[in-house]
Design an enzyme around this catalytic site. Structure first.
Site, mmCIF file in Angstrom:
data_model
loop_
_atom_site.group_PDB
_atom_site.id
_atom_site.type_symbol
_atom_site.label_atom_id
_atom_site.label_comp_id
_atom_site.label_asym_id
_atom_site.label_seq_id
_atom_site.Cartn_x
_atom_site.Cartn_y
_atom_site.Cartn_z
ATOM 1 N N HIS A 61 0.588 -1.139 0.168
ATOM 2 C CA HIS A 61 0.198 0.358 0.123
ATOM 3 C C HIS A 61 1.202 1.071 0.244
ATOM 4 O O HIS A 61 2.411 1.316 0.492
ATOM 5 C CB HIS A 61 -1.555 0.079 1.720
ATOM 6 N N ASP B 3 -7.955 -5.680 0.102
ATOM 7 C CA ASP B 3 -8.104 -5.926 -1.135
ATOM 8 C C ASP B 3 -8.314 -7.729 -0.723
ATOM 9 O O ASP B 3 -8.020 -8.526 -1.319
ATOM 10 C CB ASP B 3 -7.281 -5.640 -2.319
#
Ligand code: SDX
Length: 431
Positions: free
Chosen positions: A308, A365
């Site tokens: 991320h 996700d």
């Protein structure tokens, strides 16, 4: 006392104010950089650049903190629901019983699409990707409500609350009809305002003629939590796109349509589809995950759902979704091998120096696809689910720009790397 930062170029010092946020994040205010120095700042991917001041969501990536209007995501996930959290994100405060009732009532009453809009779905091939359909039809929705999509900032802002509840409601119907068109189910379904938001969505999506959808596995509760956890996330790629488009004065529908397109990419919202495809290919190959981890470490593959730009610690949403995945599968009584593979990949990656040194952790996700698959959402619609969840955050960011009379059109600079000046040569002389 205002403090300044100093940038030294050659033998000259240039002072710039230091801005400090509510959570003590600091920034150099470089809005006068070019005027003072003739230089621009170069920050490809904007990893070090604040594009705006915002009061909606706060993330501390090092500590894995996510708060919406000051409320920790863990508390919202445990005590709130998607519609209430959407109200909070859009309006800045938790609703009273009366204001929640009014907001929810307006959202639930606006679900059915009019006949003209339904004809739009027939113009797509059944092979059309639902994210392309969603982006197109959300923009088209603005044409059916042109009085709220005038591109006159004052008018569009006056009608924001009506447009926002309409968009939040109809985005479900657009998703449901896209699915029904693709699988050949009748499109003349109506929203039932007596149902909760997510329950009504699943009914619109999966009901068959004479056989109404029945939620036998807690799907509505799991999907509501999924939507809540996706509701906003600071200046991510798609939200920054919404703000970029909104900064030109474009209306809410056009701005959100652009955000949907940005979310579609596999590095962003498309990752939840890519995670399931990754897990299924690992499962099909008989690999226990270790071969895949090696491929990711050598750059031959990406561990989708990992890493991320902001979180350099565990994404708090991934933690909550991981637990929800186990609960949903237990409730359904399904033992999904993909969950075992995901858990093995997570354990291996969290112990492997390649991932640890790069601070790569599971993101939102990584587990979400397992939940969506378990409740019957087709993989092709996973990113559509993310988009439905993100609508409140996109709308709150549109409103924040629209209300800021000092906001300027977003127009970054560049470093030119093309040809220096040269003269045009006519075709006949080019040889
Ligand atoms: C979302 O921004 C948001 O808030 C987004 C989001 C939201 O709610 O809106 O949180 C939703 O988009 C989550 C991210 C979903 N995407 C994925 O899961 C795709 C896989 N992840 C990577 O593509 C990547 O981690 C990104 C895109 C998420 C972040 O990319 P960055 O910040 O540009 O990091 P990078 O690509 O520069 O990677 C740094 C290093 C590189 O190795 P080196 O060059 O240092 O050797 O880490 C490696 C990368 O190769 N790396 C990975 C990896 N992610 C980064 N290696 C293997 N697998 C991965 N997933």
């Amino acid at each position: 006392m205002e403090s300044n930062g100093i940038i030294r170029i050659d033998d000259e010092n240039f002072e710039f104010p230091i801005i400090e946020g509510t959570e003590q994040e600091k920034a150099l205010d470089l809005r006068t950089l070019r005027a003072k120095t003739g230089f621009v700042a170069f920050d490809e991917g904007y990893g070090n650049t604040g594009s705006c001041e915002s009061a909606i969501t706060f993330i501390n990536g090092e500590k894995g903190i996510l708060r919406h209007r000051g409320y920790p995501i863990e508390q919202l996930a445990e005590h709130s629901n998607f519609v209430e959290t959407a109200y909070l994100i859009i309006n800045g405060e938790l609703p009273t019983a009366a204001s929640l009732n009014a907001f929810e009532g307006n959202v639930l009453r606006s679900g059915t699409l009019n006949a003209n809009m339904i004809s739009l779905f027939k113009g797509f091939n059944t092979s059309a990707h639902p994210m392309a359909m969603l982006s197109s039809i959300v923009n088209a929705l603005g044409t059916y409500n042109a009085q709220y999509a005038t591109n006159v900032r004052k008018i569009d802002l006056e009608h924001f609350d009506t447009a926002a509840t309409l968009l939040m409601s109809k985005v479900r119907s657009i998703a449901a009809l896209s699915y029904r068109m693709k699988v050949g189910l009748p499109l003349d379904i109506e929203s039932d305002s007596s149902k909760f938001y997510t329950e009504d969505f699943l009914t619109m999506m999966f009901s068959k003629p004479e056989i109404e959808y029945e939620d036998t596995c807690g799907a509505a509760k799991a999907l509501d939590l999924f939507f809540l956890l996706h509701a906003d996330h600071e200046q991510n790629c798609s939200t920054s796109t919404v703000r970029m488009v909104a900064s030109s004065g474009a209306n809410l529908f056009a701005s959100i349509s652009a955000g949907i397109s940005a979310l579609w990419g596999p590095s962003h919202g498309g990752a939840n589809m890519a995670v399931i495809e990754m897990l299924e290919s690992i499962h099909a190959s008989g690999d226990d995950g270790s071969r895949f981890i090696e491929a990711a470490k050598s750059g031959k593959a990406k561990l989708m759902g990992f890493g991320h730009r902001v979180y350099k610690n565990y994404d708090p949403r991934a933690k909550i979704l991981g637990k929800s995945a186990i609960k949903v599968l237990e409730k359904i009584g399904v033992n999904d091998p993909l969950l075992d593979i995901a858990s093995r990949l997570e354990k291996a990656a969290l112990e492997d120096d390649y991932f640890v040194s790069r601070k790569l952790y599971p993101n939102v996700d990584f587990y979400s696809g397992i939940i969506l698959k378990a409740i019957g959402i087709p993989v092709e619609f996973f990113t559509v689910m993310f988009a439905i969840g993100r609508i409140p955050g996109w709308m709150a960011n549109w409103k924040e720009i629209a209300k800021n009379s000092k906001s300027r059109i977003h127009r970054p600079r560049q470093i030119y790397t093309g040809s220096n000046e040269r003269n045009f040569v006519k075709l006949e002389k080019r040889g």
